[in-house]
Design an enzyme around this catalytic site. Structure first.
Site, PDB file in Angstrom:
ATOM      1  N   LYS A 174       0.847  -1.189   0.000  1.00 52.28           N
ATOM      2  CA  LYS A 174       0.000   0.000   0.000  1.00 52.28           C
ATOM      3  C   LYS A 174       0.887   1.245   0.000  1.00 52.28           C
ATOM      4  CE  LYS A 174      -1.876   2.898   2.684  1.00 52.28           C
ATOM      5  NZ  LYS A 174      -1.824   4.080   1.801  1.00 52.28           N
ATOM      6  N   GLU A 249       9.946   2.202  10.258  1.00 50.18           N
ATOM      7  CA  GLU A 249      10.907   3.287  10.044  1.00 50.18           C
ATOM      8  C   GLU A 249      10.133   4.591  10.152  1.00 50.18           C
ATOM      9  OE1 GLU A 249      12.595   6.024   8.718  1.00 50.18           O
ATOM     10  OE2 GLU A 249      13.457   5.182   6.870  1.00 50.18           O
ATOM     11  N   CYS A 283      13.738  11.384   5.604  1.00 46.64           N
ATOM     12  CA  CYS A 283      13.707  10.973   7.027  1.00 46.64           C
ATOM     13  C   CYS A 283      15.040  11.184   7.702  1.00 46.64           C
ATOM     14  CB  CYS A 283      13.240   9.532   7.153  1.00 46.64           C
ATOM     15  SG  CYS A 283      14.141   8.406   6.098  1.00 46.64           S
ATOM     16  N   GLU A 384      10.220  16.768  14.118  1.00 49.38           N
ATOM     17  CA  GLU A 384      10.609  16.765  12.704  1.00 49.38           C
ATOM     18  C   GLU A 384       9.627  17.657  11.941  1.00 49.38           C
ATOM     19  OE1 GLU A 384      11.437  12.915   9.964  1.00 49.38           O
ATOM     20  OE2 GLU A 384       9.472  12.970  10.891  1.00 49.38           O
TER      21      GLU A 384
END
Ligand code: TXE
Length: 491
Positions: A174, A249, A283, A384
């Site tokens: 997905k 992750e 990331c 972040e």
């Protein structure tokens, strides 16, 4: 009717015919219309994956045979590089050339896992009894849900699909609803390469709608996910019920430490790249600059000068150095994040707003931004932004640099610049992050493990461990001279 779901070896429209329009982040033009799966489609895909796994249609292949399949997929991806790169840059808004680099990385990923699968698997264990043979064997883990993000859509999916195929798992992919096209292209190649029916399935749609079963259905054994921390936490909770294996992750806020004895010119240039590549939608972006006080002004002034000159533009703008943010919602989040930093006392040195160039009017362009005078407890330092926003902190000693670099709930990556090799090695060892670059920032190779300490995730992708996530380990003890155990008295 569009038919872009791949379930049990067949391309299908959504069971209710629903479709979703994908729009370019560069100018909001329509780039694709794709099927949007229903809950029934998701259950079908899980059922197909489960049935194919349980039938042994793929698990019965040798590692060597599955590695050859993965190698063939690498060849086909390479053949279609430009077609796939075009879809990727349409969906993400990134420059076509960057999308071409991404597809090259995807091909390398498939080649890495093909080579790894072709090696010997399992081992013998010396149990100290001559007539007992003991073997450790690796077996496919089962059915996997592979859920990807929008920043490197095909690459992040490839890190999951390639090892899943080598291991012999069946799976449901997905991709992010914002960037579905490259996953469709990959699935067509997986089909063309001769993957057995039902092994590889594709579901499209928003996670909030199609995700629930993918992360909670008892027929799923493993969820491998790359995305935001909040979604990761939702997945951990959902997986608890049936004790699924997890590979997560979840991003990071990555420290980039520059000592005064570093090659300052190289450090500055890498700091600009680390923070502003792909407009910070990485990331492992080095968006937390931690600089020794004596060189602060020199380093920060130069970064600001460079940041102000970064050229923004769409997929085919040959002058562009980076592109737009993925969506209006993301642009609003980045903007609010910067405003919150300023309100908390950070000093805005450059950027801090949307691009006002007429050619960017319809796109989600946010200017490279530097926030100085930051302190460890500020929201903009700890969280972040996933946008082009660098925060700057200063340090006076090696111990303080390490303490700042570790003052985060995340632990994905970090960098350290110093001309003193022993000092750089000490700092690299003390930083609690999954990848550390010394006098560099950003490169990776499929042969090396990738993943996070602390809240940056669970498990590792790439390297050898990246295949291990998709394998079960079984110990088979064979007694070649059976005898009574003699433990209990036989009265
Ligand atoms: O991610 P989400 P978003 C970070 C980054 C970003 C933030 C949010 O900080 O600003 O995450 O981004 C699917 N069940 N990263 O909102 O929602 C979703 O459809 C199952 C870091 O885009 O986590 C998509 O396919 N699936 C990152 C995928 O999860 C669900 C890259 C990621 O979406 C789901 C991207 C659910 N309940 C964002 N909800 C990185 N680590 O590289 C969503 N999804």
């Amino acid at each position: 009717m569009v038919a872009t779901l791949f379930i049990d070896g067949t391309w299908r429209a959504a069971s209710d015919g629903a479709a979703h329009e994908v729009r370019s982040p560069h100018d909001q033009s329509l780039v694709a219309t794709v099927s949007q799966a229903t809950q029934a489609d998701v259950l079908d895909a899980i059922g197909a994956a489960r049935a194919s796994f349980d039938s042994g249609i793929f698990t019965s292949w040798s590692f060597k045979a599955r590695s050859e399949l993965v190698s063939k997929i690498a060849d086909l991806l390479e053949r279609d590089t430009d077609v796939i790169a075009r879809k990727e840059s349409d969906d993400t808004g990134k420059r076509f050339i960057e999308a071409q680099y991404d597809v090259a990385d995807v091909v390398s990923t498939f080649r890495h896992f093909a080579a790894l699968g072709a090696k010997e698997h399992g081992r013998s264990v010396d149990v100290g009894i001559a007539h007992v043979s003991s073997r450790i064997v690796h077996e496919p883990l089962g059915v996997a849900s592979l859920i990807g993000p929008w920043n490197y859509p095909l690459l992040q999916i490839a890190w999951k699909v390639a090892p899943a195929l080598v291991a012999g798992c069946s799976f449901i992919v997905k991709p992010s609803e914002l960037t579905p096209q490259s996953a469709i292209a990959l699935m067509k190649i997986i089909e063309e390469a001769g993957t057995p029916k039902g092994v590889a399935n594709l579901i499209l749609g928003p996670g909030s709608v199609v995700g629930t079963s993918l992360i909670s259905d008892p027929r799923v054994d493993l969820v491998s996910f790359t995305g935001g921390l909040t979604t990761g936490q939702t997945i951990i909770r959902a997986a608890a019920e049936t004790v699924k294996k997890l590979a997560l992750e979840l991003g990071g806020k990555n420290p980039h430490i520059i000592f005064a004895d570093a090659d300052i010119d190289a450090a500055i240039d890498n700091a600009v790249t680390a923070a502003f590549l792909h407009s910070g939608q990485v990331c492992s972006a080095g968006t937390r600059l931690i600089v020794e006080r004596s060189i602060h002004d020199r380093v920060v002034n130069e970064i600001v000068r460079r940041a102000a000159k970064i050229s923004l533009g769409g997929p085919d703008d040959e002058m562009a150095e980076t592109g737009p943010l993925i969506s209006q919602a993301h642009l609003n989040n980045v903007s609010a994040y910067v405003q919150r930093g300023i309100a908390e006392g950070a000093t805005l040195l450059v950027g801090g707003k949307r691009s006002d160039k007429p050619e960017h009017a319809k796109g989600w362009y946010y200017l490279p931004t530097v926030l100085d005078n930051c302190q460890g407890k500020m929201y903009c330092v700890q969280e972040e932004s996933f946008g082009p926003v660098m925060t700057v902190e200063v340090f006076d000693s090696e111990a303080e640099a390490i303490a700042i670099g570790n003052d985060t709930v995340f632990g994905l990556s970090g960098g350290v610049w110093s001309g003193d090799a022993a000092k750089a090695a000490r700092v690299a060892s003390a930083l609690r992050h999954g990848t550390i670059w010394v006098n560099d920032f950003g490169p990776y190779r499929p042969a090396a493990e990738w993943g996070g300490y602390k809240q940056s995730g669970i498990g590792r992708e790439l390297g050898e461990h990246g295949l291990g996530e998709y394998l079960e380990i079984k110990h088979i003890w064979t007694n070649n001279a059976p005898s009574r155990s003699g433990w209990f008295k036989d009265q």
